[in-house]
Design a protein around this motif. Structure first.
Motif, PDB file in Angstrom:
ATOM      1  N   HIS A   6      20.638  -1.152 -13.041  1.00 47.48           N
ATOM      2  CA  HIS A   6      20.640  -1.782 -11.711  1.00 47.48           C
ATOM      3  C   HIS A   6      19.250  -2.028 -11.148  1.00 47.48           C
ATOM      4  CE1 HIS A   6      24.819  -0.432 -12.049  1.00 47.48           C
ATOM      5  NE2 HIS A   6      25.111  -1.339 -11.140  1.00 47.48           N
ATOM      6  N   ASN A   7      18.242  -1.331 -11.668  1.00 39.47           N
ATOM      7  CA  ASN A   7      16.891  -1.622 -11.167  1.00 39.47           C
ATOM      8  C   ASN A   7      16.339  -2.908 -11.774  1.00 39.47           C
ATOM      9  OD1 ASN A   7      17.277   0.800  -9.915  1.00 39.47           O
ATOM     10  ND2 ASN A   7      15.363   1.731 -10.582  1.00 39.47           N
ATOM     11  N   ALA A   8      16.970  -3.382 -12.851  1.00 34.75           N
ATOM     12  CA  ALA A   8      16.578  -4.686 -13.412  1.00 34.75           C
ATOM     13  C   ALA A   8      17.294  -5.798 -12.649  1.00 34.75           C
ATOM     14  CB  ALA A   8      16.925  -4.757 -14.895  1.00 34.75           C
ATOM     15  N   ALA A  72       7.853 -13.467  -2.763  1.00 31.92           N
ATOM     16  CA  ALA A  72       7.497 -12.742  -1.531  1.00 31.92           C
ATOM     17  C   ALA A  72       6.215 -11.936  -1.748  1.00 31.92           C
ATOM     18  CB  ALA A  72       8.648 -11.842  -1.108  1.00 31.92           C
ATOM     19  N   ASP A  73       6.104 -11.288  -2.899  1.00 32.04           N
ATOM     20  CA  ASP A  73       4.884 -10.527  -3.215  1.00 32.04           C
ATOM     21  C   ASP A  73       3.668 -11.451  -3.291  1.00 32.04           C
ATOM     22  OD1 ASP A  73       6.087  -8.038  -3.305  1.00 32.04           O
ATOM     23  OD2 ASP A  73       6.353  -8.022  -5.478  1.00 32.04           O
ATOM     24  N   ASN A  74       3.830 -12.567  -3.975  1.00 30.17           N
ATOM     25  CA  ASN A  74       2.722 -13.532  -4.094  1.00 30.17           C
ATOM     26  C   ASN A  74       2.311 -14.074  -2.726  1.00 30.17           C
ATOM     27  OD1 ASN A  74       1.837 -14.870  -7.003  1.00 30.17           O
ATOM     28  ND2 ASN A  74       3.714 -13.690  -7.094  1.00 30.17           N
ATOM     29  N   ILE A 144       1.108  -1.233  -1.138  1.00 29.01           N
ATOM     30  CA  ILE A 144       1.660  -0.069  -1.846  1.00 29.01           C
ATOM     31  C   ILE A 144       3.177  -0.190  -1.812  1.00 29.01           C
ATOM     32  CG2 ILE A 144       1.857   2.455  -1.899  1.00 29.01           C
ATOM     33  CD1 ILE A 144      -1.012   1.624  -2.342  1.00 29.01           C
ATOM     34  N   MET A 145       3.808  -0.065  -2.970  1.00 30.95           N
ATOM     35  CA  MET A 145       5.254  -0.244  -3.026  1.00 30.95           C
ATOM     36  C   MET A 145       5.976   0.906  -2.330  1.00 30.95           C
ATOM     37  SD  MET A 145       5.582   0.511  -7.108  1.00 30.95           S
ATOM     38  CE  MET A 145       6.840  -0.718  -7.340  1.00 30.95           C
ATOM     39  N   LEU A 146       7.144   0.615  -1.809  1.00 30.67           N
ATOM     40  CA  LEU A 146       7.929   1.659  -1.133  1.00 30.67           C
ATOM     41  C   LEU A 146       8.582   2.570  -2.168  1.00 30.67           C
ATOM     42  CD1 LEU A 146       8.914   2.940   1.395  1.00 30.67           C
ATOM     43  CD2 LEU A 146      10.339   0.973   1.846  1.00 30.67           C
ATOM     44  N   ASN A 148       9.300   2.941  -6.497  1.00 32.36           N
ATOM     45  CA  ASN A 148       8.943   2.382  -7.800  1.00 32.36           C
ATOM     46  C   ASN A 148      10.178   2.031  -8.627  1.00 32.36           C
ATOM     47  OD1 ASN A 148       8.263   2.954 -10.912  1.00 32.36           O
ATOM     48  ND2 ASN A 148       6.484   2.085  -9.870  1.00 32.36           N
ATOM     49  N   ASN A 149      10.133   0.870  -9.264  1.00 29.51           N
ATOM     50  CA  ASN A 149      11.278   0.386 -10.027  1.00 29.51           C
ATOM     51  C   ASN A 149      11.530   1.170 -11.306  1.00 29.51           C
ATOM     52  OD1 ASN A 149       8.728  -1.144 -10.220  1.00 29.51           O
ATOM     53  ND2 ASN A 149       9.676  -2.082 -12.010  1.00 29.51           N
ATOM     54  N   GLU A 150      10.498   1.767 -11.888  1.00 28.93           N
ATOM     55  CA  GLU A 150      10.704   2.463 -13.159  1.00 28.93           C
ATOM     56  C   GLU A 150      11.078   3.922 -12.979  1.00 28.93           C
ATOM     57  OE1 GLU A 150       7.926   1.798 -16.322  1.00 28.93           O
ATOM     58  OE2 GLU A 150       7.305  -0.111 -15.459  1.00 28.93           O
ATOM     59  N   THR A 173       4.175  -3.824   1.811  1.00 31.83           N
ATOM     60  CA  THR A 173       4.879  -2.969   0.862  1.00 31.83           C
ATOM     61  C   THR A 173       5.905  -3.786   0.081  1.00 31.83           C
ATOM     62  OG1 THR A 173       6.015  -0.856   0.557  1.00 31.83           O
ATOM     63  CG2 THR A 173       6.684  -2.129   2.475  1.00 31.83           C
ATOM     64  N   ASP A 174       5.885  -3.609  -1.230  1.00 31.46           N
ATOM     65  CA  ASP A 174       6.907  -4.185  -2.092  1.00 31.46           C
ATOM     66  C   ASP A 174       8.105  -3.238  -2.007  1.00 31.46           C
ATOM     67  OD1 ASP A 174       8.626  -4.713  -4.194  1.00 31.46           O
ATOM     68  OD2 ASP A 174       7.033  -5.200  -5.616  1.00 31.46           O
ATOM     69  N   ALA A 175       9.103  -3.649  -1.241  1.00 32.18           N
ATOM     70  CA  ALA A 175      10.271  -2.788  -1.019  1.00 32.18           C
ATOM     71  C   ALA A 175      11.482  -3.307  -1.778  1.00 32.18           C
ATOM     72  CB  ALA A 175      10.570  -2.694   0.475  1.00 32.18           C
ATOM     73  N   VAL A 176      11.232  -4.066  -2.839  1.00 31.39           N
ATOM     74  CA  VAL A 176      12.326  -4.700  -3.574  1.00 31.39           C
ATOM     75  C   VAL A 176      13.338  -3.668  -4.077  1.00 31.39           C
ATOM     76  CG1 VAL A 176      12.907  -6.045  -5.629  1.00 31.39           C
ATOM     77  CG2 VAL A 176      10.981  -6.745  -4.194  1.00 31.39           C
ATOM     78  N   GLN A 177      12.860  -2.499  -4.513  1.00 33.71           N
ATOM     79  CA  GLN A 177      13.800  -1.475  -5.005  1.00 33.71           C
ATOM     80  C   GLN A 177      14.381  -0.618  -3.895  1.00 33.71           C
ATOM     81  OE1 GLN A 177      15.225  -1.069  -7.853  1.00 33.71           O
ATOM     82  NE2 GLN A 177      14.004  -2.514  -9.030  1.00 33.71           N
ATOM     83  N   ALA A 178      13.780  -0.658  -2.741  1.00 37.50           N
ATOM     84  CA  ALA A 178      14.214   0.246  -1.665  1.00 37.50           C
ATOM     85  C   ALA A 178      15.237  -0.413  -0.743  1.00 37.50           C
ATOM     86  CB  ALA A 178      13.001   0.701  -0.865  1.00 37.50           C
ATOM     87  N   GLY A 198      17.174 -10.457  -3.287  1.00 34.88           N
ATOM     88  CA  GLY A 198      18.632 -10.378  -3.205  1.00 34.88           C
ATOM     89  C   GLY A 198      19.296  -9.689  -4.381  1.00 34.88           C
ATOM     90  N   HIS A 199      18.828  -9.990  -5.584  1.00 34.79           N
ATOM     91  CA  HIS A 199      19.593  -9.537  -6.759  1.00 34.79           C
ATOM     92  C   HIS A 199      19.420  -8.056  -7.077  1.00 34.79           C
ATOM     93  CE1 HIS A 199      16.519  -9.361 -10.122  1.00 34.79           C
ATOM     94  NE2 HIS A 199      15.832 -10.050  -9.235  1.00 34.79           N
ATOM     95  N   LYS A 200      18.591  -7.358  -6.309  1.00 39.77           N
ATOM     96  CA  LYS A 200      18.453  -5.918  -6.532  1.00 39.77           C
ATOM     97  C   LYS A 200      19.435  -5.129  -5.675  1.00 39.77           C
ATOM     98  CE  LYS A 200      15.071  -6.414  -9.503  1.00 39.77           C
ATOM     99  NZ  LYS A 200      13.685  -6.037  -9.416  1.00 39.77           N
TER     100      LYS A 200
HETATM  101  C1  LIG Z   1      12.542  -6.795  -9.395  1.00 42.57           C
HETATM  102  C2  LIG Z   1      11.287  -6.460  -8.687  1.00 42.57           C
HETATM  103  C3  LIG Z   1      10.413  -7.458  -8.241  1.00 42.57           C
HETATM  104  C4  LIG Z   1      10.651  -8.915  -8.548  1.00 42.57           C
HETATM  105  O1  LIG Z   1      11.729  -9.438  -7.853  1.00 42.57           O
HETATM  106  P1  LIG Z   1      12.393 -10.820  -8.393  1.00 42.57           P
HETATM  107  O2  LIG Z   1      13.333 -11.232  -7.312  1.00 42.57           O
HETATM  108  O3  LIG Z   1      13.076 -10.470  -9.678  1.00 42.57           O
HETATM  109  O4  LIG Z   1      11.284 -11.778  -8.584  1.00 42.57           O
HETATM  110  C5  LIG Z   1       9.287  -7.085  -7.566  1.00 42.57           C
HETATM  111  N1  LIG Z   1       9.022  -5.801  -7.308  1.00 42.57           N
HETATM  112  C6  LIG Z   1       9.837  -4.809  -7.698  1.00 42.57           C
HETATM  113  C7  LIG Z   1       9.497  -3.403  -7.366  1.00 42.57           C
HETATM  114  C8  LIG Z   1      10.990  -5.103  -8.403  1.00 42.57           C
HETATM  115  O5  LIG Z   1      11.780  -4.120  -8.812  1.00 42.57           O
END
Ligand SMILES: *Cc1c(COP(=O)(O)O)cnc(C)c1O
Length: 385
Positions: A6-8, A72-74, A144-146, A148-150, A173-178, A198-200
């Protein structure tokens, strides 16, 4: 099939899908058009913006829709760094960021910016003293990310924000996983910019958003018709945005219940694997960690070997980061924790979601020790240890 990646990406929630359908079919108007027919698409986009804002305790004007977490990060890094280039050209980030951050920073280094990459400790936590020492007069942005995805480690983002603001620097903050997994209040945490995808969290792929605090200016990546208040041009991905909004609305309602379901399953998986497989190391912080993530190193075995064998059992898992799969490089995150190359190679990431069942977890607990034993029996490193 047992899906533990699910983190992918996460599956699209059926309810989200249903909500999107009209915007892929009948309600096809361009939200910017004048006629009354456009009102449906326009208000759907604004509803989605409201749901996202409510999830983050933000204002709707602070939400910019993008095509992904990566965008969003870029947008955050390039947009803020370039906006503030006359004030300074120094950026701080960490060594365990997603490549969407790291490669963006490396890109900026080629154009005259200077980047400091902070170390992390053995659990993946950023060193706050090192952050304080690294901040300079010309540090405009810290990212700094909120979570970590790994490895799932959750950073003390509120403390980080305070330190940044004392220096007059902005915090992204990259909060994509949070997002969707834990409550996030951007005001309470003092976050200036936040990326999500969205897809996370059971929304569709190809849509994300940047929260940007009121008053912060940004140089857009995409120039054009001036959508999103001139910050991100391009006709809105209406169906995707509707899906993202619905995923956000559901996450706010169901986050607690999801955690109550997922955390015990992850904990059981962790406990039983440690009990049944010798020489296993759990990566990430013991407590400050996403409740769905389990990253382990099975010493003396290659991650790829484990994944292929799990795949034969119809179990989807991951090793290192999805983006680098296919390459044999060990994960930059595990190396930053100080793990030696040979151990970092044997990593396995199991990331759970709301539809995983206790039976599925039991199956993994049954299968994984056998796979580890078989692979180790073939490994010269295991025999010579
Ligand atoms: C998946 C992920 C991204 C990238 O998001 P996408 O919508 O796939 O481009 C960025 N940061 C983290 C921490 C992620 O897990």
């Amino acid at each position: 099939m047992i899906y533990l990646d699910h983190n992918a990406t996460s599956p699209l929630d059926r309810r989200v899908y249903e909500k999107m359908i009209p915007y892929l079919t009948d309600i096809y108007s361009n939200p910017s058009s004048i006629y009354r027919f456009a009102q449906g698409a326009r208000s759907a986009v604004e509803d989605a913006r409201l749901y996202l804002a409510q999830l983050l305790n933000a204002d709707t004007k602070e939400i910019i829709f993008t095509s992904s977490g990566t965008e969003a990060d870029n947008l955050a890094i390039k947009g803020i760094a370039c906006q503030l280039r006359e004030k300074g050209k120094h950026i701080i980030t960490s060594k365990i960021e997603h490549h969407a951050i790291l490669h963006t920073c490396e890109f900026l280094e080629k154009y005259g910016f200077e980047v400091t990459y902070l170390d992390v400790d053995e659990y993946g936590l950023v060193n706050l003293d090192q952050l304080k020492k690294s901040l300079r007069k010309d540090t405009t942005l810290v990212s700094i990310m909120l979570a970590n995805n790994e490895i799932g480690t959750i950073q003390p983002i509120k403390d980080i924000a305070t330190i940044c603001h004392e220096n007059g620097s902005l915090l992204h903050t990259d909060a994509v996983q949070a997002v969707g997994k834990m409550p996030i209040d951007v005001k309470e945490l003092g976050i200036d910019a936040l990326s999500l995808s969205g897809h996370k969290f059971y929304g569709p792929k190809g849509v994300g958003a940047l929260y940007l605090k009121k008053g912060i200016k940004i140089i857009p990546l995409l120039h054009g018709g001036g959508h999103e208040s001139g910050r991100r041009s391009s006709t809105e991905n209406v169906a995707g945005i509707v899906g993202l909004g619905e995923a956000a609305r559901l996450a706010k309602l169901e986050m607690k219940a999801n955690e109550a379901k997922i955390r015990p399953l992850r904990d059981k998986l962790e406990r039983e694997i440690i009990a049944k497989v010798p020489e296993v190391k759990v990566n990430g912080h013991p407590e400050k960690r996403l409740y769905n993530t389990l990253n382990i190193c099975l010493k003396y075995i290659e991650g790829e070997g484990i994944l292929i064998n799990l795949d034969f059992e119809d179990i989807c898992a991951n090793s290192g980061s999805a983006c680098t799969s296919g390459s044999l490089d060990p994960s930059h995150v595990l190396l930053a924790l100080g793990l030696p190359h040979e151990i970092a190679h044997g990593s396995l990431r199991l990331s759970l979601g709301k539809d995983n069942t206790p039976e599925q977890i039991d199956k993994v607990i049954e299968v994984l020790p056998k796979i580890a034993e078989r692979l180790r029996s073939m490994s010269p490193f295991w025999q010579n240890k």
